[in-house]
Design a protein around this motif. Structure first.
Motif, PDB file in Angstrom:
ATOM      1  N   ALA A 139       0.825  -1.210   0.000  1.00 38.83           N
ATOM      2  CA  ALA A 139       0.000   0.000   0.000  1.00 38.83           C
ATOM      3  C   ALA A 139       0.862   1.263   0.000  1.00 38.83           C
ATOM      4  O   ALA A 139       0.544   2.241  -0.680  1.00 38.83           O
ATOM      5  CB  ALA A 139      -0.934  -0.010   1.205  1.00 38.83           C
ATOM      6  N   LEU A 140       1.953   1.257   0.759  1.00 33.52           N
ATOM      7  CA  LEU A 140       2.859   2.405   0.750  1.00 33.52           C
ATOM      8  C   LEU A 140       3.468   2.607  -0.634  1.00 33.52           C
ATOM      9  O   LEU A 140       3.552   3.732  -1.139  1.00 33.52           O
ATOM     10  CB  LEU A 140       3.968   2.199   1.786  1.00 33.52           C
ATOM     11  CG  LEU A 140       3.568   2.345   3.256  1.00 33.52           C
ATOM     12  CD1 LEU A 140       4.680   1.813   4.160  1.00 33.52           C
ATOM     13  CD2 LEU A 140       3.259   3.802   3.600  1.00 33.52           C
ATOM     14  N   ALA A 141       3.888   1.508  -1.250  1.00 36.93           N
ATOM     15  CA  ALA A 141       4.484   1.593  -2.587  1.00 36.93           C
ATOM     16  C   ALA A 141       3.450   2.028  -3.621  1.00 36.93           C
ATOM     17  O   ALA A 141       3.760   2.804  -4.536  1.00 36.93           O
ATOM     18  CB  ALA A 141       5.090   0.247  -2.972  1.00 36.93           C
ATOM     19  N   GLU A 142       2.233   1.538  -3.472  1.00 38.36           N
ATOM     20  CA  GLU A 142       1.146   1.913  -4.371  1.00 38.36           C
ATOM     21  C   GLU A 142       0.884   3.415  -4.309  1.00 38.36           C
ATOM     22  O   GLU A 142       0.465   4.034  -5.287  1.00 38.36           O
ATOM     23  CB  GLU A 142      -0.111   1.147  -3.968  1.00 38.36           C
ATOM     24  CG  GLU A 142      -1.315   1.340  -4.860  1.00 38.36           C
ATOM     25  CD  GLU A 142      -2.523   0.613  -4.321  1.00 38.36           C
ATOM     26  OE1 GLU A 142      -2.922  -0.403  -4.911  1.00 38.36           O
ATOM     27  OE2 GLU A 142      -3.079   1.056  -3.283  1.00 38.36           O
ATOM     28  N   LEU A 343      -4.807   0.656  14.993  1.00 41.14           N
ATOM     29  CA  LEU A 343      -4.731   1.322  13.689  1.00 41.14           C
ATOM     30  C   LEU A 343      -5.815   0.846  12.742  1.00 41.14           C
ATOM     31  O   LEU A 343      -6.339   1.625  11.941  1.00 41.14           O
ATOM     32  CB  LEU A 343      -3.357   1.081  13.060  1.00 41.14           C
ATOM     33  CG  LEU A 343      -2.148   1.589  13.848  1.00 41.14           C
ATOM     34  CD1 LEU A 343      -0.855   1.121  13.191  1.00 41.14           C
ATOM     35  CD2 LEU A 343      -2.177   3.113  13.937  1.00 41.14           C
ATOM     36  N   ALA A 344      -6.152  -0.448  12.826  1.00 43.81           N
ATOM     37  CA  ALA A 344      -7.147  -1.006  11.915  1.00 43.81           C
ATOM     38  C   ALA A 344      -7.502  -2.416  12.368  1.00 43.81           C
ATOM     39  O   ALA A 344      -6.752  -3.049  13.124  1.00 43.81           O
ATOM     40  CB  ALA A 344      -6.623  -1.037  10.474  1.00 43.81           C
ATOM     41  N   VAL A 345      -8.630  -2.892  11.890  1.00 45.68           N
ATOM     42  CA  VAL A 345      -9.084  -4.257  12.141  1.00 45.68           C
ATOM     43  C   VAL A 345      -9.200  -4.959  10.793  1.00 45.68           C
ATOM     44  O   VAL A 345      -9.939  -4.490   9.909  1.00 45.68           O
ATOM     45  CB  VAL A 345     -10.438  -4.272  12.878  1.00 45.68           C
ATOM     46  CG1 VAL A 345     -10.912  -5.704  13.099  1.00 45.68           C
ATOM     47  CG2 VAL A 345     -10.339  -3.523  14.204  1.00 45.68           C
ATOM     48  N   VAL A 346      -8.465  -6.045  10.624  1.00 47.44           N
ATOM     49  CA  VAL A 346      -8.462  -6.786   9.358  1.00 47.44           C
ATOM     50  C   VAL A 346      -9.500  -7.904   9.447  1.00 47.44           C
ATOM     51  O   VAL A 346      -9.390  -8.787  10.308  1.00 47.44           O
ATOM     52  CB  VAL A 346      -7.079  -7.392   9.063  1.00 47.44           C
ATOM     53  CG1 VAL A 346      -7.078  -8.077   7.699  1.00 47.44           C
ATOM     54  CG2 VAL A 346      -6.002  -6.317   9.126  1.00 47.44           C
ATOM     55  N   PRO A 347     -10.503  -7.896   8.590  1.00 48.92           N
ATOM     56  CA  PRO A 347     -11.531  -8.933   8.669  1.00 48.92           C
ATOM     57  C   PRO A 347     -11.005 -10.301   8.234  1.00 48.92           C
ATOM     58  O   PRO A 347     -10.087 -10.391   7.409  1.00 48.92           O
ATOM     59  CB  PRO A 347     -12.611  -8.425   7.711  1.00 48.92           C
ATOM     60  CG  PRO A 347     -11.873  -7.589   6.712  1.00 48.92           C
ATOM     61  CD  PRO A 347     -10.755  -6.940   7.496  1.00 48.92           C
ATOM     62  N   GLU A 348     -11.573 -11.340   8.803  1.00 41.24           N
ATOM     63  CA  GLU A 348     -11.231 -12.716   8.424  1.00 41.24           C
ATOM     64  C   GLU A 348     -11.915 -13.028   7.095  1.00 41.24           C
ATOM     65  O   GLU A 348     -13.128 -13.256   7.043  1.00 41.24           O
ATOM     66  CB  GLU A 348     -11.693 -13.691   9.516  1.00 41.24           C
ATOM     67  CG  GLU A 348     -11.554 -15.165   9.157  1.00 41.24           C
ATOM     68  CD  GLU A 348     -10.120 -15.573   8.916  1.00 41.24           C
ATOM     69  OE1 GLU A 348      -9.802 -15.893   7.750  1.00 41.24           O
ATOM     70  OE2 GLU A 348      -9.334 -15.572   9.865  1.00 41.24           O
ATOM     71  N   VAL A 374      -8.006  -2.219   4.088  1.00 42.07           N
ATOM     72  CA  VAL A 374      -7.489  -2.052   5.444  1.00 42.07           C
ATOM     73  C   VAL A 374      -5.981  -1.809   5.411  1.00 42.07           C
ATOM     74  O   VAL A 374      -5.453  -0.988   6.174  1.00 42.07           O
ATOM     75  CB  VAL A 374      -7.825  -3.276   6.315  1.00 42.07           C
ATOM     76  CG1 VAL A 374      -7.109  -3.186   7.663  1.00 42.07           C
ATOM     77  CG2 VAL A 374      -9.327  -3.370   6.545  1.00 42.07           C
ATOM     78  N   MET A 375      -5.271  -2.515   4.529  1.00 39.97           N
ATOM     79  CA  MET A 375      -3.828  -2.294   4.414  1.00 39.97           C
ATOM     80  C   MET A 375      -3.539  -0.854   4.004  1.00 39.97           C
ATOM     81  O   MET A 375      -2.588  -0.220   4.493  1.00 39.97           O
ATOM     82  CB  MET A 375      -3.214  -3.260   3.400  1.00 39.97           C
ATOM     83  CG  MET A 375      -3.397  -4.730   3.739  1.00 39.97           C
ATOM     84  SD  MET A 375      -2.778  -5.181   5.369  1.00 39.97           S
ATOM     85  CE  MET A 375      -3.415  -6.852   5.533  1.00 39.97           C
ATOM     86  N   ARG A 376      -4.365  -0.305   3.128  1.00 36.64           N
ATOM     87  CA  ARG A 376      -4.188   1.099   2.730  1.00 36.64           C
ATOM     88  C   ARG A 376      -4.467   2.033   3.908  1.00 36.64           C
ATOM     89  O   ARG A 376      -3.816   3.068   4.063  1.00 36.64           O
ATOM     90  CB  ARG A 376      -5.102   1.426   1.553  1.00 36.64           C
ATOM     91  CG  ARG A 376      -4.764   0.660   0.278  1.00 36.64           C
ATOM     92  CD  ARG A 376      -5.641   1.083  -0.898  1.00 36.64           C
ATOM     93  NE  ARG A 376      -5.308   0.314  -2.086  1.00 36.64           N
ATOM     94  CZ  ARG A 376      -6.043  -0.683  -2.575  1.00 36.64           C
ATOM     95  NH1 ARG A 376      -7.188  -1.025  -1.964  1.00 36.64           N
ATOM     96  NH2 ARG A 376      -5.674  -1.336  -3.650  1.00 36.64           N
ATOM     97  N   THR A 377      -5.442   1.671   4.738  1.00 34.74           N
ATOM     98  CA  THR A 377      -5.744   2.485   5.918  1.00 34.74           C
ATOM     99  C   THR A 377      -4.557   2.511   6.873  1.00 34.74           C
ATOM    100  O   THR A 377      -4.173   3.575   7.385  1.00 34.74           O
ATOM    101  CB  THR A 377      -6.979   1.928   6.649  1.00 34.74           C
ATOM    102  OG1 THR A 377      -8.117   2.029   5.785  1.00 34.74           O
ATOM    103  CG2 THR A 377      -7.252   2.707   7.931  1.00 34.74           C
TER     104      THR A 377
END
Length: 384
Positions: A139-142, A343-348, A374-377
């Motif tokens: 996400a950072l690279a994107e 920072l965030a909650v990653v859904p299963e 979520v990774m972008r968040t």
């Protein structure tokens, strides 16, 4: 005034957009700290009021997905029909209008402390350090940041999951560079990660099995402070080439973790929270016990070496509220800590497991899924 639609009621929309326009949107949204879906919504609302917008070249477009409020989506389709333009063209013009109306902020002053250094660590295995560190790096690279992703775990899960071979035990490696046993430059080991809108901005430093020996060799070295500074000294030659260096740490509290923690400390002249540690956890008690041990290790290093190490926050991974009270109450406890924040909650979901199975980066395999968002968040929050 009452909004013509409920902003919480969104539906997925898919269009064909050229790669450069997609990349520009993602970079600009990241620069301005805005969700992509909100940027596109603002663009569509502005486009509906604008007249005579220039045509955007959409030749060679590939799939792009986001979420628009349900009412706005229907109005957009009707406006496209009225103006005799394709839906893809309407979306493209809307994004172009938003980009033109929201210029890139002034570049920040050049860093004097090298790349921002983010490590992902937790003493407990199986909490998703690898998947979260990889997703956030993508996400950072994107978003246009030159990013180096380091597999610092001798098990090499990150390297294998992305479809790359581990370095041979007789070859140069990060561990050998840390111990000053390697020939050649560290940059020779870096591998560009292909695919997605992050291409040409993301590199991998693969794992090597010799990292299993690192703790033992660090423990027996007679050099002063090499146990803490070894990772920093090894990475120093490549730091200025990157905006971010992301380290996937091993699930241990040994000397390797000490050297990673020292590496992410706040350096002299560096802004607070520019670098630090992100702690992936699960919504269950064993993650909390593991975090307590990691926290003690961090505090011991801070006191022993008189340094500052920023705890940037938790990422609660693989969360499923259907698991009941254990999951929901545990999530509440993570949030109630306050500092560091969640920072965030990653859904299963299946996206990450499928990406691992086919050995592709998450943001290539499922770039518009909830886990990718979520990774972008997380990337946006740690880069703010």
């Amino acid at each position: 005034m009452t909004a013509p639609y409920d902003p919480t009621d969104r539906e997925k929309v898919v269009a064909k957009l050229p790669a450069e326009l997609r990349k520009e949107l993602k970079v600009r949204a990241a620069e301005l700290g805005k969700d992509i879906q909100d940027a596109v919504t603002e663009g569509v609302e502005a486009w509906r009021k604008a007249k005579g917008r220039p045509v955007v070249d959409t030749a060679g477009g590939t799939s792009f997905a986001t979420y628009l409020p349900a009412g706005l989506y229907g109005k957009l389709k009707q406006d496209c029909k009225t103006r005799s333009v394709s839906y893809n063209q309407g979306i493209a013009q809307s994004i172009r209008l938003w980009l033109d109306s929201n210029p890139s902020p002034r570049p920040r002053p050049a860093r004097v402390t090298g790349a921002r250094r983010i490590i992902f660590g937790n003493q407990k295995g199986g909490v998703g350090k690898t998947s979260v560190s990889a997703g956030v790096a993508q996400a950072l690279a994107e978003s246009g940041h030159r990013t180096l992703l380091i597999d610092f775990d001798p098990q090499g899960h990150l390297t294998k999951q992305l479809g790359y071979p581990m370095l041979d035990i007789d070859e140069a490696s990060l561990a050998k560079h840390m111990l000053k046993e390697a020939k050649g430059g560290l940059s020779e080991l870096l591998v560009p990660i292909k695919g997605g809108d992050f291409e040409e901005h993301l590199w991998l430093l693969p794992a090597c099995k010799d990292a299993f020996l690192l703790d033992a060799k660090l423990a027996t070295t007679k050099a002063v402070r090499i146990k803490e500074t070894a990772l920093e000294k090894a990475l120093e030659p490549v730091e200025q080439e990157f905006d971010y260096i992301i380290v996937d740490c091993p699930p241990s509290l040994g000397y390797s973790m000490d050297t990673a923690l020292y590496y992410c400390r706040t350096r002299d002249g560096e802004e607070p929270n520019a670098s630090g540690i992100v702690v992936p956890v699960l919504a269950e008690d064993s993650s909390a016990d593991a975090y307590d041990m990691l926290y003690d290790q961090v505090q011991d290093l801070i006191e022993d070496m008189d340094i500052d190490i920023a705890l940037l926050g938790f990422v609660v991974n693989m969360y499923d509220s259907r698991k009941g009270f254990v999951a929901t109450s545990s999530l509440d406890e993570w949030r109630n800590i306050g500092e560091p924040p969640v920072l965030a909650v990653v859904p299963e979901l299946k996206d990450q497991r499928e990406a691992v199975r086919v050995k592709k980066p998450l943001l290539v395999h499922a770039p518009y899924g909830d886990q990718a968002d979520v990774m972008r968040t997380v990337a946006r929050r740690i880069s703010a």
